[in-house]
Write a protein that holds these residues in place. Structure first.
Motif, PDB file in Angstrom:
ATOM      1  N   PHE A   1      40.527  49.362  40.028  1.00 47.93           N
ATOM      2  CA  PHE A   1      40.444  49.856  38.651  1.00 47.93           C
ATOM      3  C   PHE A   1      40.734  51.341  38.538  1.00 47.93           C
ATOM      4  O   PHE A   1      41.231  51.798  37.514  1.00 47.93           O
ATOM      5  CB  PHE A   1      39.105  49.488  38.027  1.00 47.93           C
ATOM      6  CG  PHE A   1      39.131  48.116  37.466  1.00 47.93           C
ATOM      7  CD1 PHE A   1      39.769  47.862  36.264  1.00 47.93           C
ATOM      8  CD2 PHE A   1      38.578  47.052  38.149  1.00 47.93           C
ATOM      9  CE1 PHE A   1      39.841  46.581  35.754  1.00 47.93           C
ATOM     10  CE2 PHE A   1      38.649  45.765  37.646  1.00 47.93           C
ATOM     11  CZ  PHE A   1      39.283  45.529  36.452  1.00 47.93           C
TER      12      PHE A   1
ATOM     13  N   VAL B   1      32.719  44.154  36.101  1.00 50.22           N
ATOM     14  CA  VAL B   1      33.025  42.815  35.577  1.00 50.22           C
ATOM     15  C   VAL B   1      33.684  41.982  36.674  1.00 50.22           C
ATOM     16  O   VAL B   1      33.260  40.868  36.986  1.00 50.22           O
ATOM     17  CB  VAL B   1      33.954  42.879  34.337  1.00 50.22           C
ATOM     18  CG1 VAL B   1      34.398  41.485  33.929  1.00 50.22           C
ATOM     19  CG2 VAL B   1      33.259  43.565  33.180  1.00 50.22           C
ATOM     20  N   LEU B   2      34.715  42.566  37.275  1.00 47.20           N
ATOM     21  CA  LEU B   2      35.433  41.790  38.289  1.00 47.20           C
ATOM     22  C   LEU B   2      34.663  41.694  39.598  1.00 47.20           C
ATOM     23  O   LEU B   2      34.717  40.671  40.271  1.00 47.20           O
ATOM     24  CB  LEU B   2      36.843  42.360  38.509  1.00 47.20           C
ATOM     25  CG  LEU B   2      37.872  41.619  37.645  1.00 47.20           C
ATOM     26  CD1 LEU B   2      37.776  42.056  36.213  1.00 47.20           C
ATOM     27  CD2 LEU B   2      39.261  41.760  38.170  1.00 47.20           C
TER      28      LEU B   2
ATOM     29  N   LEU C   1      40.285  37.416  32.820  1.00 41.03           N
ATOM     30  CA  LEU C   1      39.418  38.590  32.707  1.00 41.03           C
ATOM     31  C   LEU C   1      40.265  39.829  32.433  1.00 41.03           C
ATOM     32  O   LEU C   1      39.930  40.649  31.581  1.00 41.03           O
ATOM     33  CB  LEU C   1      38.610  38.794  33.990  1.00 41.03           C
ATOM     34  CG  LEU C   1      37.462  37.815  34.263  1.00 41.03           C
ATOM     35  CD1 LEU C   1      36.854  38.081  35.634  1.00 41.03           C
ATOM     36  CD2 LEU C   1      36.385  37.913  33.198  1.00 41.03           C
ATOM     37  N   LEU C   2      41.362  39.944  33.154  1.00 45.54           N
ATOM     38  CA  LEU C   2      42.215  41.121  32.981  1.00 45.54           C
ATOM     39  C   LEU C   2      42.848  41.145  31.600  1.00 45.54           C
ATOM     40  O   LEU C   2      43.050  42.195  31.009  1.00 45.54           O
ATOM     41  CB  LEU C   2      43.313  41.154  34.047  1.00 45.54           C
ATOM     42  CG  LEU C   2      42.857  41.496  35.457  1.00 45.54           C
ATOM     43  CD1 LEU C   2      44.010  41.359  36.447  1.00 45.54           C
ATOM     44  CD2 LEU C   2      42.296  42.907  35.511  1.00 45.54           C
ATOM     45  N   ARG C   3      43.163  39.963  31.087  1.00 45.99           N
ATOM     46  CA  ARG C   3      43.764  39.920  29.760  1.00 45.99           C
ATOM     47  C   ARG C   3      42.718  39.908  28.657  1.00 45.99           C
ATOM     48  O   ARG C   3      43.045  39.993  27.491  1.00 45.99           O
ATOM     49  CB  ARG C   3      44.620  38.654  29.609  1.00 45.99           C
ATOM     50  CG  ARG C   3      45.889  38.693  30.392  1.00 45.99           C
ATOM     51  CD  ARG C   3      46.837  37.659  29.886  1.00 45.99           C
ATOM     52  NE  ARG C   3      46.313  36.318  30.070  1.00 45.99           N
ATOM     53  CZ  ARG C   3      47.082  35.271  30.332  1.00 45.99           C
ATOM     54  NH1 ARG C   3      48.373  35.425  30.447  1.00 45.99           N
ATOM     55  NH2 ARG C   3      46.552  34.083  30.479  1.00 45.99           N
ATOM     56  N   GLY C   4      41.463  39.746  29.060  1.00 45.41           N
ATOM     57  CA  GLY C   4      40.399  39.679  28.074  1.00 45.41           C
ATOM     58  C   GLY C   4      40.515  38.454  27.194  1.00 45.41           C
ATOM     59  O   GLY C   4      40.220  38.496  26.007  1.00 45.41           O
TER      60      GLY C   4
ATOM     61  N   THR D   1      44.028  48.309  29.080  1.00 46.99           N
ATOM     62  CA  THR D   1      43.697  47.046  29.730  1.00 46.99           C
ATOM     63  C   THR D   1      42.303  47.138  30.341  1.00 46.99           C
ATOM     64  O   THR D   1      41.519  46.206  30.266  1.00 46.99           O
ATOM     65  CB  THR D   1      44.738  46.709  30.812  1.00 46.99           C
ATOM     66  OG1 THR D   1      46.028  46.743  30.222  1.00 46.99           O
ATOM     67  CG2 THR D   1      44.497  45.346  31.411  1.00 46.99           C
TER      68      THR D   1
ATOM     69  N   ALA E   1      34.424  48.045  33.982  1.00 50.87           N
ATOM     70  CA  ALA E   1      35.482  47.050  34.219  1.00 50.87           C
ATOM     71  C   ALA E   1      35.427  46.597  35.667  1.00 50.87           C
ATOM     72  O   ALA E   1      35.532  45.402  35.978  1.00 50.87           O
ATOM     73  CB  ALA E   1      36.845  47.644  33.904  1.00 50.87           C
TER      74      ALA E   1
ATOM     75  N   GLY F   1      34.000  41.690  28.489  1.00 52.05           N
ATOM     76  CA  GLY F   1      32.772  41.458  29.248  1.00 52.05           C
ATOM     77  C   GLY F   1      31.538  41.572  28.374  1.00 52.05           C
ATOM     78  O   GLY F   1      30.577  40.812  28.520  1.00 52.05           O
TER      79      GLY F   1
ATOM     80  N   ASN G   1      39.797  46.983  27.663  1.00 56.05           N
ATOM     81  CA  ASN G   1      39.780  45.624  27.123  1.00 56.05           C
ATOM     82  C   ASN G   1      38.941  44.688  27.984  1.00 56.05           C
ATOM     83  O   ASN G   1      38.245  43.813  27.472  1.00 56.05           O
ATOM     84  CB  ASN G   1      41.213  45.102  26.999  1.00 56.05           C
ATOM     85  CG  ASN G   1      41.308  43.853  26.175  1.00 56.05           C
ATOM     86  OD1 ASN G   1      40.755  43.792  25.081  1.00 56.05           O
ATOM     87  ND2 ASN G   1      41.971  42.829  26.696  1.00 56.05           N
ATOM     88  N   VAL G   2      38.985  44.902  29.294  1.00 54.45           N
ATOM     89  CA  VAL G   2      38.169  44.094  30.194  1.00 54.45           C
ATOM     90  C   VAL G   2      36.685  44.286  29.861  1.00 54.45           C
ATOM     91  O   VAL G   2      35.911  43.333  29.782  1.00 54.45           O
ATOM     92  CB  VAL G   2      38.438  44.472  31.671  1.00 54.45           C
ATOM     93  CG1 VAL G   2      37.405  43.836  32.590  1.00 54.45           C
ATOM     94  CG2 VAL G   2      39.832  44.052  32.085  1.00 54.45           C
TER      95      VAL G   2
END
Lengths: 443, 374
Positions: free
Chosen positions: B290, B205-206, A187-190, B300, B202, B308, B303-304
């Motif tokens: 985050f 997402v996590l 997820l962090l690296r996409g 980064t 982000a 997503g 990008n997450v």
């Protein structure tokens, strides 16, 4: 760790007779030792049966490192094989990366395990296979990217070892924490393609004849340690001395914090990872996402194409501050973003449309998107390992490594033929070593 | 802020001296403002809201945090600019959640906001417990026989019975969303505007992943059709939280900061200071993760979010396939192995509950009286 107020203090939640001595990380239940061991084994059994991992008469290799996960895996599989009569023959397969103070000691543990469990053992060494130990690799390239090299080497070494043992299925000791870590890392690296496959319990790849599975996928690391402790298993508890990738380190420390907040988080992430796998659009599942066009070292290129997770998926914890890899990734992303800006400023007409010359004039023909290049599987020109490229990933890395090896610089005319034949010779030597090991363990 | 940037020239207009570094380039106050505005406007344009007669109404969910307050400020200008061709009207809703934490902002703060943005739209407020007003039925009532209790009591009991602060936070968010959606419907709004920034998305997402709600991610972070026939818009998805923090205090004049009564620069439970992790929640932990990450690795973070956004719901199931608690699509996965092998879900009559809600209620001290929304 303190817990919710004990309702039935110190009595096992399952048998309700014995004193509870263990608290499950997974459910917070308090259990007695025998109930804990029983439920732990039952869950692994259910994982195996539910996913039809094995079939009767099969010969299966256990990837054994001597660490807690693989030792527990071997012990549980042996127990279950007897209890439920799987009719599977388990053998041990170890990789010797050549890391002093880590692998040499842990291999001794594996040799003892082989005796204790009465399993055949095969050890495949990087030195014999590639002419490089990880110690030498790190000496040359430093700690950056060494996990990638190790991952590529291991993958091929496992395949070769499996071939020598005559098995087509290798089980590994990846546990729920490892899985959750990998999900977060992707997820962090996409990294969508990897996100798609990282939670699969069985991975079968077109580029490998061996299928791999993870029967401990739903088992907490903490419970694995407890299981090993209470069954008094003989395992080696030092972690690899080379630091893990920063992303994995960051993901790992995040998992640890999450687990402290809510212990179920580990499995919840695994569950979410399984859900994400279904949500990755079809078109990006198979092919690996193309990273930026920036200049990369050979090792980076290999890393981008590596199919399995790079590295070994194990390592010590780290945090955001230790991020050589992360800042590099960040820089690459930032560059991509900049490039994107440039792209949108030059607004070109949609490139896929073509006017049909003669007929309608106005008509716009939809030219089908060029299909993503189907990778055709061949074999490596040098070592004969399955590869979609001319050279397999290991040989690409080896080329890079060997280029900088002093003794090769002496040769003015570097002959490729010779290099490949030397690898082949090493391959033959392997068989010798294997017979040596088996005789060793028989002593 | 940065002393080094002080003397530099703004890289955009080349006229003013810059005071702020934005996306690693020096910006003067005017260009900073322009940048934030254009990010929001571009996003709003991308939604292609057509001017209709009468124009559609959108509901802005205002928490008095930095993001939603900024969104209100930005949309206020947009609305005032659209005099001739009105494409949308706004309603501004604040949900009073002091039942969860008495230090949260009260709806009285809306008065202050109304004075600042009098023309933007209609203001309304609700309390979190009002969600019971929209409940078609409630579970667990017969058993408890506490029919008589007011909605405030009901919600308090519900929250008390949940097993952990994370469960309370998670399910309170579920209820808040459902209440906002219900109010949006009642008010005839076709869409909801959320203040989510890149950083927040982000984080979601996590956090979704860590709460076992991965399967519902598109509703948490996506733009477009929401789960209840209402469209979701997140026009601030292209700006970072830290940029808005600067924006509300140093860019907008007069500063928006006094209006952001829900904004605090220090988290209630610091992840770094927490020793046991008992009080902090999964959500708080992710938010802090985050917010510290965006300082060092902003790309980064975005990008997450980009990744997503590419996760799509696997072919939509039938209507019955929604969770009785959160109303979202059922996550049918998650078996005994993820919840524990010995845990058998008793009774065939059980309501359909998704994995995330099952996890959040697992270990509740008593049967829950949950408002089931139609």
């Amino acid at each position: 760790m303190s817990t919710a107020p004990p309702r039935t203090p110190r009595i096992c939640a399952h048998c309700a007779t014995e004193r509870a001595k263990v608290q499950r990380a997974k459910t917070n239940e308090r259990l007695c030792v025998s109930c804990f061991i029983a439920v732990f084994e039952l869950e692994v059994h259910q994982t195996i049966v539910g996913n039809k991992l094995f079939h009767r008469g099969q010969r299966v290799a256990i990837g054994a490192s001597g660490g807690k996960d693989s030792t527990v895996l071997a012990a549980v599989l042996k127990t279950l094989n007897e209890r439920y009569a799987y009719g599977v023959e388990f053998v041990l397969l170890s990789i010797d990366e050549g890391i002093k103070g880590y692998r040499d000691d842990s291999l001794e543990t594996v040799k003892r395990n082989a005796e204790q469990y009465g399993m055949e053992l095969c050890i495949v060494g990087y030195r014999e296979l590639y002419g490089w130990t990880m110690d030498q690799v790190v000496e040359q390239i430093g700690k950056k990217g060494n996990c990638t090299v190790c991952g590529v080497f291991r993958r091929q070494a496992l395949d070769r070892g499996a071939a020598m043992l005559g098995v087509n299925h290798v089980v590994t000791g990846h546990n729920a924490d490892d899985m959750a870590e990998t999900v977060l890392m992707n997820l962090l690296r996409g990294d969508l393609p990897r996100l798609h496959r990282c939670t699969c319990i069985v991975t079968e790849s077109t580029s490998s004849p061996i299928s791999r599975s993870k029967p401990l996928k739903y088992a907490y690391e903490k419970e694995i340690v407890l299981y090993a402790h209470h069954r008094k298993l003989d395992y080696f508890s030092t972690e690899c001395i080379y630091s893990p990738e920063a992303f994995r380190g960051s993901a790992r420390s995040l998992i640890k914090s999450l687990e402290r907040v809510r212990s179920s988080a580990v499995l919840d992430i695994v569950r979410s990872g399984e859900a994400f796998a279904e949500m990755v659009p079809e078109e990006i599942r198979g092919t690996t996402a193309c990273a930026g066009e920036g200049k990369k070292t050979t090792i980076d290129i290999v890393a981008g194409k590596e199919e399995e997770s790079t590295g070994c998926g194990k390592g010590t914890s780290g945090d955001l501050s230790q991020g050589g890899e992360m800042s590099q990734f960040e820089k690459q992303l930032a560059n991509n973003e900049k490039a994107e800006h440039l792209e949108t400023e030059i607004t070109l007409p949609p490139p896929r449309k073509k006017r049909s010359g003669e007929g309608g004039g106005e008509k716009v023909l939809q030219v089908p998107l060029p299909k993503a290049k189907k990778q055709t599987l061949g074999s490596c020109r040098k070592c004969g390992y399955m590869s979609s490229q001319e050279l397999c990933k290991a040989c690409v890395i080896l080329d890079d490594l060997n280029k900088n090896r002093p003794k090769i610089e002496v040769e003015l005319d570097y002959d490729e033929e010779e290099a490949s034949s030397s690898i082949r010779r090493k391959m033959e030597a392997l068989d010798l070593r294997r017979s040596m090991v088996t005789t060793l363990s028989n002593d | 802020m940065p002393a080094a940037a002080e003397a530099q020239q703004c890289k955009r207009c080349h006229a003013q001296t810059s005071a702020h570094i934005l996306r690693s380039t020096p910006h003067c106050v005017g260009c900073y403002d322009h940048y934030i505005r254009s990010k929001c406007v571009k996003r709003m344009e991308s939604y292609k809201i057509k001017s209709e007669n009468p124009p559609i109404t959108l509901l802005l969910a205002l928490s008095f945090g930095a993001s939603s307050t900024t969104l209100l400020h930005l949309l206020d200008s947009q609305i005032r600019a659209q005099k001739h061709r009105i494409r949308y009207r706004l309603k501004i809703l604040h949900v009073d959640e002091r039942i969860l934490d008495p230090s949260l902002p009260a709806s009285e703060s809306l008065e202050e906001v109304k004075r600042r943005f009098p023309q933007t739209g209609g203001y309304l407020s609700a309390r979190l417990e009002d969600v019971y007003d929209f409940a078609a039925e409630e579970t667990g009532l017969e058993r408890d026989g506490e029919d008589g209790g007011g909605k405030e009591e009901k919600l308090k009991t519900l929250l008390q019975r949940l097993p952990s602060p994370t469960s309370r936070e998670d399910l309170a968010a579920v209820l808040r969303t459902r209440l906002i959606v219900a109010l949006a419907r009642r008010e005839g709004c076709s869409g909801i505007l959320w203040g989510d920034t890149t950083t927040r998305l982000a984080d979601k997402v996590l956090a979704s992943a860590a709460k076992g709600r991965g399967a519902q991610l598109p509703f948490e972070i996506g733009d477009g059709p929401g789960p209840f026939g209402i469209t979701y818009y997140r026009p601030l998805r292209d700006v970072f939280k830290k940029e808005l923090v600067t924006y509300i205090s140093e860019i907008v004049t007069p500063p928006l900061l006094p209006l952001c009564v829900g904004f605090s620069s220090t988290p209630k439970h610091s992840a770094a200071a927490a020793t046991s992790g008992k009080n902090i929640t999964v959500g708080e932990l992710m938010t802090q993760y985050f917010e510290s990450m965006e300082a060092q690795y902003p790309s980064t973070v975005s990008n997450v979010v980009r990744m997503g956004d590419r996760l799509k719901l696997p072919g939509r199931g039938e209507e019955e396939d929604s969770c009785a608690m959160c109303g979202l699509l059922m996550d049918k996965g998650g078996n005994g192995l993820t919840l524990g092998a010995q845990e058998v879900v008793e009774g065939g009559e059980r309501r359909k509950v998704c994995y995330g809600c099952m996890r959040a209620t697992h270990g509740a001290s008593a049967e829950l009286s949950w408002p089931v929304l139609s």
